[in-house]
Design a protein around this motif. Structure first.
Motif, mmCIF file in Angstrom:
data_model
loop_
_atom_site.group_PDB
_atom_site.id
_atom_site.type_symbol
_atom_site.label_atom_id
_atom_site.label_comp_id
_atom_site.label_asym_id
_atom_site.label_seq_id
_atom_site.Cartn_x
_atom_site.Cartn_y
_atom_site.Cartn_z
ATOM 1 N N LEU C 117 0.710 -1.771 -0.118
ATOM 2 C CA LEU C 117 -0.128 -0.160 0.036
ATOM 3 C C LEU C 117 1.183 0.987 0.191
ATOM 4 O O LEU C 117 0.514 2.366 0.013
ATOM 5 N N GLY C 118 2.123 1.323 0.431
ATOM 6 C CA GLY C 118 3.154 2.195 0.264
ATOM 7 C C GLY C 118 3.191 3.411 1.426
ATOM 8 O O GLY C 118 3.897 3.671 1.464
ATOM 9 N N LEU C 119 2.950 2.390 2.430
ATOM 10 C CA LEU C 119 2.761 2.764 3.920
ATOM 11 C C LEU C 119 4.616 1.675 4.466
ATOM 12 O O LEU C 119 4.735 0.603 4.012
ATOM 13 N N ILE C 120 4.559 2.491 5.123
ATOM 14 C CA ILE C 120 5.960 2.227 6.340
ATOM 15 C C ILE C 120 5.710 0.724 6.619
ATOM 16 O O ILE C 120 4.755 0.346 7.014
ATOM 17 N N ASP C 121 6.527 -0.006 6.769
ATOM 18 C CA ASP C 121 5.947 -1.375 6.954
ATOM 19 C C ASP C 121 7.342 -1.672 8.303
ATOM 20 O O ASP C 121 8.898 -2.328 8.207
ATOM 21 N N PHE C 122 6.456 -1.639 9.174
ATOM 22 C CA PHE C 122 7.579 -1.031 10.263
ATOM 23 C C PHE C 122 8.357 -2.577 10.494
ATOM 24 O O PHE C 122 9.420 -2.175 11.457
ATOM 25 N N LYS C 123 7.510 -3.654 10.755
ATOM 26 C CA LYS C 123 7.754 -5.492 11.287
ATOM 27 C C LYS C 123 8.969 -5.227 10.733
ATOM 28 O O LYS C 123 10.339 -5.982 11.268
ATOM 29 N N ARG C 124 9.119 -4.903 8.852
ATOM 30 C CA ARG C 124 10.177 -5.500 8.528
ATOM 31 C C ARG C 124 11.568 -4.490 8.862
ATOM 32 O O ARG C 124 12.400 -5.178 8.947
ATOM 33 N N MET C 125 11.154 -3.215 8.930
ATOM 34 C CA MET C 125 12.374 -1.977 9.292
ATOM 35 C C MET C 125 12.639 -2.312 10.380
ATOM 36 O O MET C 125 13.990 -2.799 10.454
ATOM 37 N N TYR C 126 11.828 -2.954 11.972
ATOM 38 C CA TYR C 126 12.833 -3.422 12.265
ATOM 39 C C TYR C 126 13.411 -4.646 12.359
ATOM 40 O O TYR C 126 14.771 -4.528 13.218
ATOM 41 N N ALA C 127 13.020 -5.633 11.418
ATOM 42 C CA ALA C 127 13.491 -6.735 11.667
ATOM 43 C C ALA C 127 15.050 -6.732 10.847
ATOM 44 O O ALA C 127 16.073 -7.123 11.204
ATOM 45 N N ASP C 128 14.581 -5.858 9.876
ATOM 46 C CA ASP C 128 15.950 -5.492 8.913
ATOM 47 C C ASP C 128 17.446 -4.912 9.871
ATOM 48 O O ASP C 128 18.296 -4.966 9.583
ATOM 49 N N ALA C 129 16.760 -3.659 10.597
ATOM 50 C CA ALA C 129 17.772 -2.971 11.442
ATOM 51 C C ALA C 129 18.486 -4.425 12.096
ATOM 52 O O ALA C 129 19.554 -4.149 12.570
ATOM 53 N N ARG C 130 17.362 -5.077 12.983
ATOM 54 C CA ARG C 130 18.166 -5.727 13.753
ATOM 55 C C ARG C 130 18.771 -6.637 13.155
ATOM 56 O O ARG C 130 19.710 -6.895 14.193
ATOM 57 N N ALA C 131 18.925 -7.142 12.394
ATOM 58 C CA ALA C 131 19.791 -8.346 11.932
ATOM 59 C C ALA C 131 21.311 -7.693 11.522
ATOM 60 O O ALA C 131 22.403 -7.679 11.548
ATOM 61 N N LEU C 132 20.106 -5.836 10.415
ATOM 62 C CA LEU C 132 21.821 -5.143 10.094
ATOM 63 C C LEU C 132 23.162 -5.229 11.519
ATOM 64 O O LEU C 132 24.015 -5.035 11.676
ATOM 65 N N LEU C 133 22.505 -4.838 12.770
ATOM 66 C CA LEU C 133 23.183 -4.036 13.915
ATOM 67 C C LEU C 133 23.822 -5.858 14.111
ATOM 68 O O LEU C 133 24.927 -5.523 15.209
ATOM 69 N N ASP C 134 23.048 -7.106 14.644
ATOM 70 C CA ASP C 134 23.255 -7.694 14.679
ATOM 71 C C ASP C 134 24.439 -8.036 14.177
ATOM 72 O O ASP C 134 25.637 -8.835 14.549
ATOM 73 N N THR C 135 25.024 -7.948 12.318
ATOM 74 C CA THR C 135 26.066 -8.440 11.919
ATOM 75 C C THR C 135 26.947 -7.344 12.751
ATOM 76 O O THR C 135 28.281 -7.876 12.193
ATOM 77 N N TYR C 136 26.931 -6.458 13.183
ATOM 78 C CA TYR C 136 28.195 -5.299 13.431
ATOM 79 C C TYR C 136 27.363 -5.714 15.484
ATOM 80 O O TYR C 136 28.874 -5.176 16.187
ATOM 81 N N GLY C 137 27.593 -6.718 15.592
ATOM 82 C CA GLY C 137 27.380 -6.952 16.580
ATOM 83 C C GLY C 137 27.363 -6.016 17.984
ATOM 84 O O GLY C 137 27.848 -6.064 18.883
ATOM 85 N N ILE C 138 26.079 -5.501 17.787
ATOM 86 C CA ILE C 138 25.671 -4.427 18.530
ATOM 87 C C ILE C 138 24.161 -4.704 19.055
ATOM 88 O O ILE C 138 22.953 -5.203 17.862
ATOM 89 N N ASP C 139 24.633 -4.752 20.283
ATOM 90 C CA ASP C 139 22.676 -5.336 20.639
ATOM 91 C C ASP C 139 21.586 -4.413 20.972
ATOM 92 O O ASP C 139 22.393 -4.092 22.680
ATOM 93 N N VAL C 140 21.092 -3.356 20.214
ATOM 94 C CA VAL C 140 20.031 -2.544 20.947
ATOM 95 C C VAL C 140 18.695 -2.733 20.496
ATOM 96 O O VAL C 140 18.804 -3.203 19.701
ATOM 97 N N ASP C 141 17.971 -2.181 21.688
ATOM 98 C CA ASP C 141 16.883 -2.517 20.705
ATOM 99 C C ASP C 141 16.393 -1.004 20.148
ATOM 100 O O ASP C 141 16.460 -0.122 20.253
ATOM 101 N N VAL C 142 15.465 -1.570 18.802
ATOM 102 C CA VAL C 142 15.843 -0.805 17.602
ATOM 103 C C VAL C 142 15.208 0.239 17.806
ATOM 104 O O VAL C 142 14.655 1.228 17.043
#
Ligand SMILES: Nc1ncnc2c1ncn2[C@@H]1O[C@H](COP(=O)(O)OP(=O)(O)OP(=O)(O)O)[C@@H](O)[C@H]1O
Ligand SMILES: Nc1ncnc2c1ncn2[C@@H]1O[C@H](COP(=O)(O)OP(=O)(O)OP(=O)(O)O)[C@@H](O)[C@H]1O
Ligand SMILES: [Mg+2]
Ligand SMILES: [Mg+2]
Lengths: 331, 336, 539, 327
Positions: C117-142
């Motif tokens: 629908l063109g709306l932001i997909d927060f679920k995916r955004m959080y998951a992506d961010a989570r995964a991205l930060l994980d690869t850098y070993g940063i564990d924060v609540d995104v």
């Protein structure tokens, strides 16, 4: 690299829970105060708790609400729009003139002109890099002058004869006037735009830190420009609906409306410095202002001076409570 | 950077406390209205809830006297409850006020409209509940005996015309006039200007209007505008102010310019506040057309007879007196 | 000077770029080229023009003269967005993210994943961010607002954002200035990955070790001019430093260690006694005692509560429990003025948000805290001010066009010196330094370190927080190691060395031998650092 | 600039554009004066200038206080209400003479300042709403104090403050009101440029957090700033009352907050705080006064006069826009 484990103490779960409650209280401080006020009103005044009173409050709030939606966007970018009261009047007057061409004219004329005023102000702020306060202050003055100019120095009050236009202002559905639905639509659409669209996120980012937004590659100027256009359109729409509601374009309406809109937005928890806020808060803020007024009328014997003292004091108390509720989030 | 408010219409200052002179209506004529035509039941005001919607802040003698006179009369008749509201010069607030009073159970309404148009939603809400509405001091442009019962008030155009007449007499028809206008967009301003300007054009061929600037019905604005005008236009010989307050401001400006008010430069205004009339007595002011704010007795009388089924006039125009050097001393007590 | 490795045109190139600011020529006819897949060090002392060059390259500033070429073609970046679109991604010197927005929003702003629908997909955004930060070993609540994170974590977020944008060039302006050794390693492994993908890197840092580890070539700027371009392995450290500073410095490669850290401790009674410093979810029961002339290091990992401890002592933070005493007198907690009156001053970590007043002049910034002392009956005396300002501008070698220059126009290092000057002007008894050499060039760093030593010699008690292990070790006579807001161990005497400190940081003497630097991000993806939610928001 | 903030770089001092930016207000004033010299009869007369200076006094005094508040990144909408309060208090105590009555009026104004300042400094309410509530309530209280009435003030002391001059009767006489304003300008200028308080106030506006960490008594300074602003507004109220010879709490100072803010901003003080330009503020107030004078003297109808004012203000700010902060 398991050097650092999260050895969070036992307090963590409780802490998180409390943080969450705090966050809710912080975001919806205005709504909480509103509920308190409604309870108070219902206990104190027998005539307060009635369907007709609540539908009145809904109708009365709807015009300010539409303006406040636009204002919320502007304030979220860290700007301000003082011209809304004048634009509102202009919208009403033009809607009345435009109603000679029926429904289309009644909406197209004011929306185009008010949109253009938004374009002008937005361009001066976003591309001309001028302070929004001054640009829109000049707007407040200049647009009011324009209103007077098109109404023969304010002596003419164009009337709306077109039935369809009047219906949009006065017709009711489910006991609620149509402007209420416009206002709700503005809140819903605005909320979705704000929280679920890229543009809305950009608005928050620009308000949160303009320099960071620029460096992150956001089109800061375009975002800033757009919110003033939105605000102009909202004020114009509110003016149009108000003219339809009162079936006339009265040139003197809307004086001081900018302050009501700004206080509604701020009471609603939006930071004047921008970057944080939401439209549900603004909705609560608008309703708060209307309810305060309604309560004063419920007393029904206060002179205007006493009314001023009461509503000023109320306002102070409300913002103090709201500020204290949301304080933990401040740095 | 002003001119965007809309405060104080017919107001001005006074030292308060004067012998109340209630209004008297001009000889009735014209169409009438009654319960049968308007709709609704008979009602005894004694046991009724009556609502009064004031348009502007009670911060000037006119509005204070007006509200007070309604309150006094309500007490005198002994209505069950009088709800008063004040729209504070905001049209949408007046609509809300009236709607709020209706939902609080008002059975009859007295409304001092802020504007001739735009109250439609409130009035139709009243109409729907068959609540009679009496409007005072400003006439609505919508139909009498339809959206409201009747109108009580002065004729503002006429007031402007009478001020012009007074001025023509006082100046022997010669001179340069500066007009201090009320707030822009205010119907009273429009009418008082129209009546005055037309009359001057018709009857004062040797009078010239050299400036028309808004003083926003406020004394300080009247003063500073007059100062500016006298400076650039030293031949101004007479000031017409659309309320007493601005006239008194002009008087201060004239004194500051080293001239004598009332002699070197004449001052005429509309309202009839004590302060202005006293200045006439002192010889430093030339004429005031009254705009009587004491609507209470007449409004309730009209409402009462309407509610008991009698015919009442749709337009009840009240008699405004006037003050000039010949009568000011005797009549000063009736100023408000 | 050019020694092309290939015939391909450089990915990014500046030709004859000149940039002037009122009164300063920040860049003077600069030629710069970056080749595909290389990692280029941009070197120079504070104010040499590194950040300015980067800003010119990325469209923040427009060059007054000269041109920018991308892949051989002349380009004009009117704003950072254009550069980003063209594949040039940048981490600017100071963290430039939106503090009120969440970590995930900051990473994806402007390119959020959207639903149909063109709306932001927060679920995916959080998951992506989570995964991205994980690869850098940063564990924060995104979902957390960025500003609730420590500066170092914010820096990692900025890094994640920059790297996750599909770029041909990644420019990093002092990315490690607030990072911990461990995060630095993570960063390096990221850089390694980027280079494998053929992405070119521009790397700015004042830390020599890093430069030599990460970069192939260096471009050295001095006073806005390019003074050297060449491969790093042909360039000894000493020479590089001399090139930067324009003079030879005998011991600069050792960071002025010689005198630094010498023991000035006397038998004098302690000047500061802090007991049981506690604040819920931040610090818990910390005791610190310092004698005049002593330098105490605070060690710890990112978020271990070092800054919090300093803030507690400086009155910035209200304490739940505990007390701070100066010369036996208890200092009112939670009041900065009270702490300053008692003689405790703190150099804050976040210079941009908490340190400088950007719109004011260098003079006004220096005298800000000392103003009442330099005034007579409430009237500020320009002469008294100038005397102080003069002394410190000279003593700290503050490079500015004069005391009237607006402080935000100074280079980062010089801003830091202005901050130090502000506190020295107060003639404090206890000086709390949170990352005092952050963003300072080698020369200045040596100066600052020498200054710390000198001040200690004069009897000042100093608490030093630094994310550079060497600095803590070299500078301090004693190191208190914090972990999760509590004192883990105290290293004294001979224990004060890198090995012991690293072991203490690891929280396990047994692992001491294991150098965390040998880890890389990939193997650590499953064991991210996690201090996350255990902490409340910063005061 | 190693901070990655985006600033507009100023043109060099010497360039034409630079001069325009630096002296925008003054250029606008000069342009208006030249226009009036050519097109307005009787403009270049001492009496006329005296009138302009007398009329600008209340706005100018209020603008001085407003500039201080804006310097801290605040705003004060309640100044008009404070003027009304002062006006309401004067006639009640004028029996004790001008000085005691004036002091009382200033004290009452200062109380409003204390409330404003406390809400802003201690509770953390955003200045615009904190002062908005006093703007609404304050005038109501003023009217209640005055019993909703307007009173003539006949005390000779008050009248001479409003209408008298130094060197009375001479061509170069200087109205007392103007002298008061000039003294206040000097005091505020000294305060801003020469005192610790002034420097600290500006630092707070520049970065509140940094000021806090530098140990400045931030809350106290904020409180004092709002008190000063209110006290200045009260003085403006006293002078306004003196000029009218009457206490008019209903209209005195209506909308003056907007004029004052405009004067401050047109004078080059950014609304983002961290700077206070006293000279610019004075010039800004004068510019507004000359605009009004020009429009009235040429009998421009209200509608067009408002539009013209808007355009001139925009132009004056536009030519110096590089100076003002982006937001
Ligand atoms: N990785 C992280 N995730 C979430 N929050 C963090 C993290 N690191 C730090 N914090 C926050 O920072 C606070 C402690 O950081 P503090 O600045 O005191 O630590 P520090 O040891 O000084 O580290 P640094 O030098 O990086 O600032 C904690 O309260 C916590 O809220
Ligand atoms: N916006 C500006 N206005 C005026 N001068 C500036 C501005 N930005 C930078 N400068 C000046 O340009 C010169 C170069 O600054 P720059 O920030 O590029 O240095 P740098 O090499 O990044 O230093 P550091 O290592 O301290 O970050 C400095 O003298 C600085 O004062
Ligand atoms: Mg730099
Ligand atoms: Mg830290």
């Amino acid at each position: 690299m398991t050097i650092l484990e999260s050895e969070a103490g036992p307090a963590t779960a409780r802490q998180i829970g409390r943080e969450r409650i705090a966050a809710i209280v912080q975001s919806y401080g205005a709504a909480i105060v509103l509920v308190i006020l409604l309870v108070f009103g219902s206990i104190a005044f027998p005539t307060f708790l009635s369907v007709s009173n609540f539908t009145n409050i809904a109708t009365q709030s709807s015009f300010l609400m539409i303006i406040a939606v636009g204002m919320t966007f502007v304030i979220l970018t860290g700007g301000i729009d003082l011209s809304v009261g004048s634009v509102y009047a202009l919208g009403g007057v033009l809607a009345a003139y435009g109603s000679a061409w029926g429904l289309f004219g009644a909406f197209a004329l004011p929306l185009v002109v008010c949109g253009l005023i938004g374009v002008l102000q937005g361009a001066l702020v976003a591309y001309g890099k001028m302070a929004p306060f001054i640009v829109t202050l000049a707007g407040l003055l200049g647009v009011r002058g324009l209103v007077l100019a098109v109404t023969d120095g304010g002596s003419a009050t164009p009337l709306i004869a077109d039935r369809a236009v009047v219906f949009l202002g006065q017709g009711d559905v489910l006991g609620l006037r149509l402007p209420v639905f416009f206002a709700l639509a503005a809140v819903v659409i605005g909320s979705i735009l704000l929280s679920r669209s890229r543009g809305g996120q950009a608005v928050l980012a620009v308000g949160g830190s303009e320099s960071a937004a620029t460096l992150m590659g956001l089109p800061v100027a375009r975002v800033t420009f757009t919110v003033y256009v939105i605000s102009g359109l909202c004020a114009g729409l509110a003016g149009t609906l108000n003219a339809a509601y009162s079936s006339s374009g009265v040139p003197t309406v809307g004086v001081g409306l900018e302050l009501s809109a700004i206080s509604a937005v701020v009471i609603g928890g939006t930071l004047l410095s921008g970057g944080r806020g939401n439209l549900i808060g603004t909705l609560a803020g608008v309703l708060l202002l209307t309810v305060i007024q309604n309560l004063i009328n419920q007393v029904g014997s206060l002179t205007s001076s006493v009314q001023a003292v009461v509503s000023g004091t109320f306002l102070a108390i409300v913002v103090i409570i709201q500020t204290v509720l949301s304080r933990t989030q401040r740095l | 950077l002003t001119g965007c408010t809309n405060t104080g219409t017919s107001g001005s200052g006074s030292t308060g406390g004067s012998t109340d002179t209630a209004q008297t209506a001009q000889a009735a004529s014209g169409p009438t209205c009654d319960l049968a035509t308007y709709g609704g039941e008979k009602l005894d005001l004694k046991n009724a809830v009556v609502g009064f919607s004031q348009s502007e802040k009670e911060d000037n003698p006119f509005r204070i006297a007006e509200t007070q006179s309604i309150k006094d009369e309500a007490a005198k008749i002994g209505v069950k409850k009088l709800i008063t509201t004040n729209a504070q010069s905001t049209l949408s607030k007046q609509i809300s006020d009236i709607q709020d009073m209706i939902s609080q159970g008002a059975q009859a309404l007295i409304v001092a409209p802020l504007n001739s148009d735009g109250l439609e939603p409130a009035l139709s809400a009243a109409k729907a509940k068959k609540i009679p509405v009496i409007t005072i001091d400003r006439k609505l442009s919508s139909g009498a005996c339809d959206t409201y019962v009747s109108f009580l008030g002065s004729n503002f155009v006429e007031q402007g015309k009478r001020a012009a007449d007074q001025l023509i007499k006082g100046t022997s028809g010669k001179g340069n006039i500066a007009i201090l206008l009320g707030s822009s967009g205010n119907g009273v301003t429009t009418d008082r200007t129209k009546g005055f300007v037309d009359e001057i054009a018709a009857k004062g061929p040797d009078l010239k209007i050299v400036a028309q600037q808004t003083g926003d019905f406020a004394r300080d604005k009247g003063q500073s505008v007059t100062e500016q005008l006298l400076q650039s236009n030293p031949d101004i010989s007479v000031i017409y102010a659309e309320n007493d307050e601005m006239g008194l401001g002009a008087q201060a400006a004239i004194i500051a310019a080293g001239k004598t008010p009332g002699k070197d430069i004449q001052i005429y205004s509309i309202d009839g506040t004590k302060n202005a009339v006293e200045q006439i007595v002192a010889g430093a002011y030339n004429g005031v057309i009254e705009s009587n704010p004491r609507f209470g007795p007449l409004a309730f009388k009209t409402l009462q007879s309407f509610e008991s089924g009698d015919k009442v006039g749709q337009d009840i125009i009240i008699e405004d007196s006037e003050y000039d050097p010949s009568n000011a001393k005797d009549k000063v007590d009736s100023a408000f | 000077m050019e020694s092309p490795l290939t015939d391909d045109p450089p990915v990014l190139e500046a030709r004859g770029v000149t940039k002037r600011f009122a009164g300063v020529t920040a860049l003077d006819n600069v030629n710069f080229e970056l080749r595909a897949g290389e990692s280029l060090a941009l070197m120079g002392e504070n104010g040499a023009g590194k950040s300015t060059l980067i800003k010119v390259l990325t469209g923040v500033y427009q060059p007054d003269e000269g041109e920018i070429r991308l892949g051989g073609a002349v380009v004009t970046f009117a704003r950072p967005l254009d550069a980003q679109k063209a594949g040039v991604s940048t981490i600017y010197q100071e963290v430039n993210l939106v503090p009120l927005m969440s970590v995930a929003q900051n990473i994806y702003i402007g390119r959020e994943p959207r639903t149909r629908l063109g709306l932001i997909d927060f679920k995916r955004m959080y998951a992506d961010a989570r995964a991205l930060l994980d690869t850098y070993g940063i564990d924060v609540d995104v979902r957390r607002p960025l500003r609730s994170l420590a500066l170092g974590v914010q820096q990692m977020v900025a890094l994640a954002r920059a790297v996750s944008i599909n770029a041909k060039v990644v420019i990093m302006d002092e990315p490690t200035s607030s990072l911990e050794a461990r995060e630095v390693e993570t960063l390096f492994s990221v850089i390694g990955l980027l280079r494998q993908q053929g992405i070119a890197i521009v790397y700015v840092s004042h830390r020599m070790d890093e430069i030599y580890r990460v970069c192939d070539r260096a471009t050295v700027l001095r006073d806005g001019k390019v003074v050297h371009v060449g491969a790093l392995d042909a360039l000894p450290r000493m020479e590089l430093v001399s090139l930067m500073l324009g003079r030879t410095i005998e011991s600069s490669d050792r960071g002025g260690v010689t005198a630094f850290g010498s023991d000035n401790t006397s038998d004098a009674p302690p000047v500061l006694v802090a007991e049981d410093l506690s604040r819920r979810h931040q610090i818990d029961g910390i005791d610190i005692t310092i004698k005049p002339g002593e330098v105490v290091g605070l060690g710890g990992l990112l978020g271990s509560g070092r800054s919090e401890t300093l803030k507690a002592m400086a009155g910035v933070m209200q304490l739940d429990r505990g007390s701070v005493q100066i010369d036996g007198k208890t200092v009112r907690s939670g009041s900065v003025p009270a702490a300053i009156r008692a003689g405790i001053v703190m150099l804050p970590e976040d210079r941009k948000a908490e340190g400088i007043v950007p719109g004011l002049s260098v003079r006004d910034n220096i005298v800000l805290a000392a103003l009442p002392r330099l005034s007579k009956a409430g009237f500020s005396s320009r002469r008294n001010q100038d005397a102080v300002v003069d002394v410190f501008m000279k003593r700290l070698h503050i490079k500015a066009s004069g005391p009237d220059q607006i402080v935000s126009e100074l280079s980062g290092g010089n801003q830091q010196k202005v901050m130090i000057a502000r506190w020295l002007a107060m003639s404090p008894k206890v000086l709390l330094l949170d990352e005092p050499t952050r963003g300072i060039d080698v020369g200045a760093k040596a100066e600052v370190q020498a200054l710390i030593d000198e001040l200690a010699g004069e009897g000042l008690a100093i608490v030093l927080v630094s994310s550079e292990v060497e600095e803590v070790v070299e500078g301090s006579g004693r190191v208190i190691v914090l972990r999760d807001g509590e004192v883990e161990t105290v290293l004294t005497g001979a224990q004060v060395d890198e090995e012991h400190l690293l072991a203490a940081l690891a929280g396990d003497a047994g692992e001491a031998a294991e150098d965390p630097r040998t880890h890389d991000a990939q193997t650590d993806a499953d064991a991210p650092t996690s201090v996350t939610d255990s902490r409340g928001e910063r005061a | 600039m190693s901070q990655a903030t985006v600033t507009i770089t100023l043109p060099r001092r010497g360039t034409a554009l630079g001069i325009m930016q630096r002296y925008g207000v003054y250029i606008a004033i000069a342009a208006l004066l030249i226009y009036n010299l050519i097109f307005t009869p009787n403009f270049f007369e001492l009496d006329n200038f005296r009138t302009q200076f007398v009329q600008v006094v209340p706005v100018m005094i209020v603008a001085l206080g407003m500039a201080l508040v804006i310097g801290t990144e605040g705003i004060d909408l309640s100044v008009g209400a404070v003027m009304a309060l002062a006006a309401a208090v004067i006639p009640l105590y004028i029996g004790y003479g001008l000085i005691p009555a004036a002091i009382l009026a200033i004290v009452v104004g200062a109380v409003v300042g204390v409330i404003n300042g406390s809400m802003v400094a201690f509770i953390g309410v955003q200045p615009i709403v904190a002062t908005l509530s006093l703007m609404v309530a304050g005038r109501g209280i003023a009217l209640l104090i005055a019993n909703e009435q307007l009173r003539s003030v006949t005390d000779p002391g008050v009248l001479s403050l409003g209408r008298g001059s130094l060197f009375e009767g001479e061509a170069f006489r200087i109205p007392y009101a103007v002298i008061v304003a000039a003294v206040l300008v000097v005091i505020v200028a000294l305060l801003v440029n020469r005192t610790t308080f002034g420097k600290q106030l500006i630092a707070i506006g520049g970065s509140r957090r940094a000021a806090e960490l530098a140990g400045l008594p931030v809350k106290r300074i904020l409180l004092l700033t709002y008190v000063l602003c209110a006290a200045l507004a009260a003085i403006a109220g006293i002078i306004g009352t003196a000029r009218l010879g009457a206490s008019v709490p209903s209209t005195l100072g209506n909308l003056i907050e907007l004029s004052a803010i405009t004067a401050v901003v047109v004078g080059g003080t950014p609304l983002t705080g961290g700077q206070v330009k006293v000279g610019g503020t004075v010039a800004g107030a004068l510019l507004l006064q000359f605009i009004t004078a020009t429009l009235v003297k040429h009998d421009v109808p209200d509608a067009y006069s408002q539009i013209t004012q808007a355009v001139i203000i925009l132009l004056a700010v536009y030519i110096q826009r590089g100076r003002a902060a982006v937001r």
